[in-house]
Design a protein around this motif. Structure first.
Motif, PDB file in Angstrom:
ATOM      1  N   ALA A   1      -6.420   6.270   3.828  1.00  0.00           N
ATOM      2  CA  ALA A   1      -7.124   5.349   4.700  1.00  0.00           C
ATOM      3  C   ALA A   1      -7.293   5.614   6.280  1.00  0.00           C
ATOM      4  CB  ALA A   1      -6.579   4.092   4.545  1.00  0.00           C
ATOM      5  N   LEU A   2      -6.382   6.238   6.768  1.00  0.00           N
ATOM      6  CA  LEU A   2      -6.398   6.594   7.979  1.00  0.00           C
ATOM      7  C   LEU A   2      -7.252   8.010   8.105  1.00  0.00           C
ATOM      8  CD1 LEU A   2      -4.204   6.688  10.897  1.00  0.00           C
ATOM      9  CD2 LEU A   2      -3.315   8.907   9.866  1.00  0.00           C
TER      10      LEU A   2
ATOM     11  N   THR B   1      -2.258   6.149  -0.127  1.00  0.00           N
ATOM     12  CA  THR B   1      -3.105   5.343   0.125  1.00  0.00           C
ATOM     13  C   THR B   1      -3.228   5.111   1.616  1.00  0.00           C
ATOM     14  OG1 THR B   1      -2.717   4.410  -1.898  1.00  0.00           O
ATOM     15  CG2 THR B   1      -4.449   3.077  -0.376  1.00  0.00           C
ATOM     16  N   GLU B   2      -2.359   5.015   2.473  1.00  0.00           N
ATOM     17  CA  GLU B   2      -2.287   4.669   3.915  1.00  0.00           C
ATOM     18  C   GLU B   2      -2.925   5.910   4.357  1.00  0.00           C
ATOM     19  OE1 GLU B   2       1.518   3.312   5.260  1.00  0.00           O
ATOM     20  OE2 GLU B   2       1.676   1.831   3.844  1.00  0.00           O
ATOM     21  N   ILE B   3      -2.293   7.117   4.047  1.00  0.00           N
ATOM     22  CA  ILE B   3      -2.649   8.243   4.677  1.00  0.00           C
ATOM     23  C   ILE B   3      -4.108   8.576   4.541  1.00  0.00           C
ATOM     24  CG2 ILE B   3      -2.549  10.891   4.983  1.00  0.00           C
ATOM     25  CD1 ILE B   3       0.646  10.325   4.627  1.00  0.00           C
TER      26      ILE B   3
ATOM     27  N   MET C   1       0.877  -1.359  -0.148  1.00  0.00           N
ATOM     28  CA  MET C   1       0.147   0.120   0.001  1.00  0.00           C
ATOM     29  C   MET C   1       1.043   1.149   0.067  1.00  0.00           C
ATOM     30  SD  MET C   1      -2.851   1.070   2.640  1.00  0.00           S
ATOM     31  CE  MET C   1      -4.138  -0.100   2.627  1.00  0.00           C
ATOM     32  N   SER C   2       0.623   2.137  -0.943  1.00  0.00           N
ATOM     33  CA  SER C   2       1.330   3.399  -0.952  1.00  0.00           C
ATOM     34  C   SER C   2       1.257   4.404   0.091  1.00  0.00           C
ATOM     35  CB  SER C   2       1.144   4.246  -2.151  1.00  0.00           C
ATOM     36  OG  SER C   2      -0.162   4.944  -2.212  1.00  0.00           O
ATOM     37  N   GLN C   3       2.025   5.257   0.450  1.00  0.00           N
ATOM     38  CA  GLN C   3       1.942   6.206   1.677  1.00  0.00           C
ATOM     39  C   GLN C   3       0.845   6.999   1.435  1.00  0.00           C
ATOM     40  OE1 GLN C   3       4.016   6.767   4.222  1.00  0.00           O
ATOM     41  NE2 GLN C   3       2.918   8.285   4.998  1.00  0.00           N
TER      42      GLN C   3
END
Length: 170
Positions: free
Chosen positions: A9-10, A5-7, A1-3
């Motif tokens: 999602a967060l 996408t992670e942010i 998962m790319s940065q």
């Protein structure tokens, strides 16, 4: 998962909690929604340069700062709108007593700052305390510690940088 996408999602997972948090500070849910959106934009922009170590905590800090800035701005606007003269408002200044909310928000951060300062070598800690807490000038610090003026500057700068790193401000 790319940065990115992670942010995202967060942000998506915690958006409701962030809005509730901001609503508690501002007292206005619509304004809180705007603040959370602005926080997301700032977080995304900052994360593209350097991903934060604790993204959720960073996002909450952005929301908190925006909410308090908004509250202060609204208070100033109300004073101007209510006809209070600017000189009277400036003479009063900020309240020396923090609100209970501010005490609760900054207590943990203050404890981390104290712990960071305790880690410093004694001369560096003394120089930092004299400059930042005591308001002493560098020449006063140099005289007290019996060191050169440039060395006093170095000690204060090293102390500040250490504390910034430990608090995650740099």
């Amino acid at each position: 998962m790319s940065q990115d996408t992670e942010i995202l999602a967060l942000y998506t997972a915690h958006r409701s909690a962030l809005v509730e948090y901001a609503s508690g500070i501002t007292g206005n849910r619509a304004h809180a929604e705007d603040l959370v959106q602005e926080a997301w934009v700032r977080m995304d922009r900052a994360a593209r340069k350097e991903p934060p170590k604790e993204p959720l905590r960073y996002l909450y800090r952005i929301v908190r700062n925006l909410a308090f800035d908004g509250r202060r701005s609204l208070a100033r606007e109300r004073q101007v709108i209510s006809g209070e003269d600017v000189a009277g408002a400036a003479a009063r200044g900020a309240s020396p007593d923090p609100s209970p909310e501010a005490v609760a928000l900054y207590k943990a951060e203050f404890e981390r700052l104290v712990a960071a300062m305790d880690e410093l070598p004694e001369r560096t800690r003394i120089a930092l305390e004299m400059h930042r807490i005591g308001g002493c000038k560098l020449r006063e610090i140099a005289a007290f510690l019996d060191i050169s003026l440039p060395m006093a500057h170095v000690l204060v700068a090293q102390g500040v940088e250490h504390c910034k790193r430990r608090l995650g401000w740099s």
